[in-house]
Design a protein around this motif. Structure first.
Motif, short mmCIF file in Angstrom:
data_model
loop_
_atom_site.label_atom_id
_atom_site.label_comp_id
_atom_site.label_asym_id
_atom_site.label_seq_id
_atom_site.Cartn_x
_atom_site.Cartn_y
_atom_site.Cartn_z
N GLU A 1 0.97 -0.96 0.15
CA GLU A 1 0.20 -0.01 -0.22
C GLU A 1 0.47 1.09 -0.32
O GLU A 1 1.71 1.54 0.22
CB GLU A 1 -1.15 -0.08 1.44
CG GLU A 1 -2.03 -1.06 1.76
CD GLU A 1 -2.80 -1.15 2.88
OE1 GLU A 1 -3.60 -1.52 3.15
OE2 GLU A 1 -2.04 -0.81 3.62
N HIS B 1 -5.09 9.54 2.84
CA HIS B 1 -5.20 8.09 1.82
C HIS B 1 -4.69 6.64 2.02
O HIS B 1 -3.31 7.52 1.58
CB HIS B 1 -6.19 8.11 0.74
CG HIS B 1 -6.71 9.30 0.87
ND1 HIS B 1 -8.51 9.45 0.84
CD2 HIS B 1 -6.79 11.09 0.59
CE1 HIS B 1 -9.34 10.35 1.14
NE2 HIS B 1 -8.20 11.11 0.59
N VAL C 1 -3.74 4.07 0.71
CA VAL C 1 -4.01 3.73 -1.23
C VAL C 1 -3.29 1.83 -1.48
O VAL C 1 -2.30 2.28 -2.27
CB VAL C 1 -3.80 4.22 -2.09
CG1 VAL C 1 -4.33 3.81 -3.56
CG2 VAL C 1 -4.83 5.47 -1.67
N PRO C 2 -4.21 1.18 -1.97
CA PRO C 2 -3.41 -0.09 -2.94
C PRO C 2 -2.59 0.47 -3.89
O PRO C 2 -3.59 1.19 -4.41
CB PRO C 2 -4.35 -0.79 -3.09
CG PRO C 2 -5.34 -0.63 -1.85
CD PRO C 2 -5.37 0.39 -1.84
N ASP D 1 -1.94 -1.24 -6.50
CA ASP D 1 -2.33 -1.39 -7.68
C ASP D 1 -3.69 -0.16 -8.14
O ASP D 1 -3.71 0.23 -9.89
CB ASP D 1 -3.67 -2.37 -7.58
CG ASP D 1 -2.25 -4.29 -8.29
OD1 ASP D 1 -0.85 -4.00 -8.76
OD2 ASP D 1 -2.65 -4.92 -7.80
N GLU D 2 -3.82 0.04 -6.75
CA GLU D 2 -5.66 0.91 -7.26
C GLU D 2 -4.55 2.55 -7.28
O GLU D 2 -4.95 3.19 -8.42
CB GLU D 2 -6.05 1.13 -6.25
CG GLU D 2 -7.10 2.59 -5.70
CD GLU D 2 -8.29 2.18 -6.82
OE1 GLU D 2 -9.08 3.53 -7.75
OE2 GLU D 2 -8.42 1.42 -7.88
N ALA D 3 -3.48 2.74 -6.97
CA ALA D 3 -2.83 4.01 -7.06
C ALA D 3 -2.35 3.87 -9.00
O ALA D 3 -2.43 5.04 -9.30
CB ALA D 3 -1.09 4.08 -6.37
N ALA E 1 -3.97 2.72 -11.40
CA ALA E 1 -4.57 2.78 -12.04
C ALA E 1 -5.42 4.17 -11.60
O ALA E 1 -5.27 4.18 -13.37
CB ALA E 1 -5.77 1.71 -11.24
N MET E 2 -4.86 4.50 -11.12
CA MET E 2 -5.61 6.43 -11.46
C MET E 2 -4.93 6.52 -12.24
O MET E 2 -4.33 7.79 -12.64
CB MET E 2 -5.40 6.81 -9.90
CG MET E 2 -6.66 6.54 -8.78
SD MET E 2 -6.77 6.84 -7.19
CE MET E 2 -5.41 6.38 -6.49
N ASP F 1 -5.88 5.50 -15.49
CA ASP F 1 -7.35 6.55 -15.77
C ASP F 1 -7.26 8.15 -15.73
O ASP F 1 -8.34 8.70 -16.11
CB ASP F 1 -8.71 5.56 -15.41
CG ASP F 1 -7.78 6.09 -13.32
OD1 ASP F 1 -7.85 6.88 -12.94
OD2 ASP F 1 -9.07 4.77 -12.89
N ARG G 1 -7.10 10.29 -12.73
CA ARG G 1 -7.23 10.56 -11.42
C ARG G 1 -5.85 11.24 -10.66
O ARG G 1 -6.67 12.72 -10.32
CB ARG G 1 -7.73 9.63 -10.84
CG ARG G 1 -9.51 9.59 -11.22
CD ARG G 1 -10.02 8.17 -10.05
NE ARG G 1 -9.72 6.28 -10.62
CZ ARG G 1 -9.46 5.83 -10.12
NH1 ARG G 1 -9.80 5.78 -8.93
NH2 ARG G 1 -8.75 4.46 -10.07
#
Length: 207
Positions: free
Chosen positions: A67, A165, A167-168, A170-172, A174-175, A178, A180
């Motif tokens: 994370e 925050h 954040v995993p 993988d999610e970071a 992805a952001m 895309d 974000r």
């Protein structure tokens, strides 16, 4: 063809320099000339320069939980665009005179996110926008624990209002993909993490 970097600072002549604005930030106006690639001298021209000190940014990463910690806060420069002016960013701060970047990273991590770092690994140094500002960023990834991370931080007298925050990874990533997350320091650091993530998980967990 000649190789890159045939010129250096000695090939620039600053004929005059004056401060045209001094507030929270400083703006200078310069009259200058420099050597040209075709062998001639550039005629004297003027430029305004945003004079800003160096900064340090660091991506906090927990290799065991995989994370990162990202900070959400208002940024005036993003106002008026087709997005929220509250951005997800890294831990960051301006370097004081004589202060090492690693010291800034550790100080700001405590102030902005309540975090401490074990190992700090250098990612890179980069010029933010060299066409108009002097600022250089020292970029790091910091080994931390996200077990108790997250919450509200910031110094009241500096008008900081920060939400940290967790954040995993993988999610970071992805952001970044895309859009974000669209600020340079976070993009560079998270993409660097994507390249070095498995190594860090081996080395930092073992440490």
């Amino acid at each position: 063809m000649p190789k890159p970097f045939q010129f250096n600072a000695n090939d620039v002549t600053v004929e005059k320099r004056e401060t045209v604005f001094q507030g929270f930030f400083r703006m200078d106006k310069l009259w200058l000339t420099h050597a040209r690639f075709d062998g001639r001298e550039m005629p004297t021209f003027t430029r305004e320069l945003f004079v800003r000190g160096d900064a340090t940014c660091v991506l906090p990463y927990d290799p065991e939980r995989d994370e990162v910690v990202l900070l959400e806060q208002f940024r005036l420069g993003a106002l008026g665009r087709d997005q929220s002016p509250w951005l997800l960013e890294l831990v960051a701060g301006m370097n004081e005179d004589g202060e090492a970047p690693e010291e800034v990273a550790r100080r700001e991590a405590e102030e902005e996110a309540g975090l401490t770092f074990g190992h700090l690994e250098k990612v890179c140094d980069y010029l933010v926008s060299p066409g108009g500002t002097t600022e250089l960023v020292h970029l790091y990834c910091g080994h931390t624990s996200t077990t108790d991370a997250g919450g509200l931080y910031g110094l009241e007298h500096e008008h900081e209002d920060i939400r940290a925050h967790v954040v995993p990874a993988d999610e970071a990533i992805a952001m970044i993909q895309d859009g974000r997350i669209n600020n340079a320091a976070a993009i560079i650091a998270i993409q660097w993490l994507q390249l070095n993530r498995e190594r860090l998980r081996r080395e930092w967990v073992a440490a």
